[in-house]
Design a protein around this motif. Structure first.
Motif, PDB file in Angstrom:
ATOM      1  N   GLN A  59      11.145 103.490 -62.255  1.00  0.00           N
ATOM      2  CA  GLN A  59      12.482 103.621 -62.832  1.00  0.00           C
ATOM      3  C   GLN A  59      12.629 104.830 -63.752  1.00  0.00           C
ATOM      4  O   GLN A  59      13.392 104.818 -64.715  1.00  0.00           O
ATOM      5  CB  GLN A  59      12.900 102.339 -63.560  1.00  0.00           C
ATOM      6  CG  GLN A  59      13.292 101.210 -62.600  1.00  0.00           C
ATOM      7  CD  GLN A  59      14.155 100.176 -63.273  1.00  0.00           C
ATOM      8  OE1 GLN A  59      13.677  99.399 -64.093  1.00  0.00           O
ATOM      9  NE2 GLN A  59      15.430 100.150 -62.922  1.00  0.00           N
ATOM     10  N   TYR A  83      22.221 107.016 -63.228  1.00  0.00           N
ATOM     11  CA  TYR A  83      20.924 106.341 -63.279  1.00  0.00           C
ATOM     12  C   TYR A  83      20.547 106.021 -64.717  1.00  0.00           C
ATOM     13  O   TYR A  83      20.057 104.933 -65.027  1.00  0.00           O
ATOM     14  CB  TYR A  83      19.854 107.221 -62.628  1.00  0.00           C
ATOM     15  CG  TYR A  83      18.585 106.486 -62.301  1.00  0.00           C
ATOM     16  CD1 TYR A  83      18.522 105.643 -61.190  1.00  0.00           C
ATOM     17  CD2 TYR A  83      17.455 106.603 -63.102  1.00  0.00           C
ATOM     18  CE1 TYR A  83      17.363 104.944 -60.896  1.00  0.00           C
ATOM     19  CE2 TYR A  83      16.296 105.922 -62.815  1.00  0.00           C
ATOM     20  CZ  TYR A  83      16.254 105.086 -61.708  1.00  0.00           C
ATOM     21  OH  TYR A  83      15.100 104.376 -61.423  1.00  0.00           O
ATOM     22  N   GLY A  88      18.068 103.212 -66.180  1.00  0.00           N
ATOM     23  CA  GLY A  88      16.873 103.956 -65.819  1.00  0.00           C
ATOM     24  C   GLY A  88      16.556 105.021 -66.852  1.00  0.00           C
ATOM     25  O   GLY A  88      17.321 105.241 -67.800  1.00  0.00           O
ATOM     26  N   ALA A 159      19.815 102.151 -60.365  1.00  0.00           N
ATOM     27  CA  ALA A 159      19.029 101.748 -61.530  1.00  0.00           C
ATOM     28  C   ALA A 159      19.121 100.248 -61.766  1.00  0.00           C
ATOM     29  O   ALA A 159      18.165  99.616 -62.210  1.00  0.00           O
ATOM     30  CB  ALA A 159      19.502 102.499 -62.765  1.00  0.00           C
ATOM     31  N   GLY A 162      17.824  98.613 -57.584  1.00  0.00           N
ATOM     32  CA  GLY A 162      16.776  99.122 -56.709  1.00  0.00           C
ATOM     33  C   GLY A 162      17.251  99.350 -55.290  1.00  0.00           C
ATOM     34  O   GLY A 162      16.446  99.517 -54.382  1.00  0.00           O
TER      35      GLY A 162
END
Length: 209
Positions: A59, A83, A88, A159, A162
């Protein structure tokens, strides 16, 4: 590596009605087919996502490494913002991370329930489906409401869940085009399911988990 300053969520609780397994993007992208016939935006977005996902590990998006091969810098920085906002990490020069953090502040929402996050997160590659907690759904809706690009939306859901590149491209492009439907879906404060039944006709449907 720099950790994102996460939006504070008080008393996080969750009741899972379904069980979805988180799969790393590098694995997830292998699970979905290339449908063909999608919009040009979705096709280009998928190509860019496929090229970017190898630079995500645990991540963390390695932005400097991605910049060496991704020619579309607008896409890359839009995705990086999404993200980052989705939870993330972005590994980059401190000034770059600071700029990203400043940019995503326009998405910060007060729609997070004080009772915490309901639902669970995950995805299904076919048909393109993403499961988001109520908090994640509020974040996605905030990006849509602010006019975020398909790449930014794809970054948030990547993020959060997945989800692999093909499905993220279809859903990201569909939500960017018709994301207003999420308002009714997030209003009850439940986890949501966003699905695009036919990628060739990218109309997203939304339901509570």
């Amino acid at each position: 590596m720099f950790r994102k300053l996460l939006t504070t969520i008080v008393g996080v609780t969750a009741t899972f009605a379904i069980s979805i397994t988180y799969v790393a993007p590098s694995q997830a992208k292998e699970l979905a087919p290339n449908w063909g016939g999608q919009s040009e935006e979705a096709v280009v977005l998928e190509e860019n996502l496929e090229a970017t996902y190898p630079y995500i590990s645990d991540q963390v998006l390695n932005l400097p490494a991605a910049e060496k091969t991704i020619e579309d810098s607008t896409f890359l920085y839009d995705f990086a913002e999404g993200y980052y906002y989705g939870g993330g990490d972005v590994a980059a020069d401190p000034e770059v991370v600071s700029d990203i953090d400043a940019n995503v502040q326009r998405y910060v929402t007060d729609e997070i329930s004080p009772q915490g996050c309901a639902g669970t997160s995950g995805f299904e590659p076919v048909p393109p489906t993403v499961y988001l907690t109520s908090c994640q759904a509020a974040n996605v809706m905030a990006v849509v409401a602010a006019g975020g690009s398909a790449a930014t939306i794809a970054g948030v859901i990547a993020a959060s869940s997945g989800i692999g590149a093909p499905a993220a491209a279809v859903i990201g492009a569909a939500l960017a085009a018709s994301g207003g439907l999420l308002g009714a879906c997030t209003a009850p404060g439940t986890g949501i399911v966003v699905k695009v039944q036919n990628p060739v006709i990218p109309v997203p449907t939304c339901s509570a988990q």
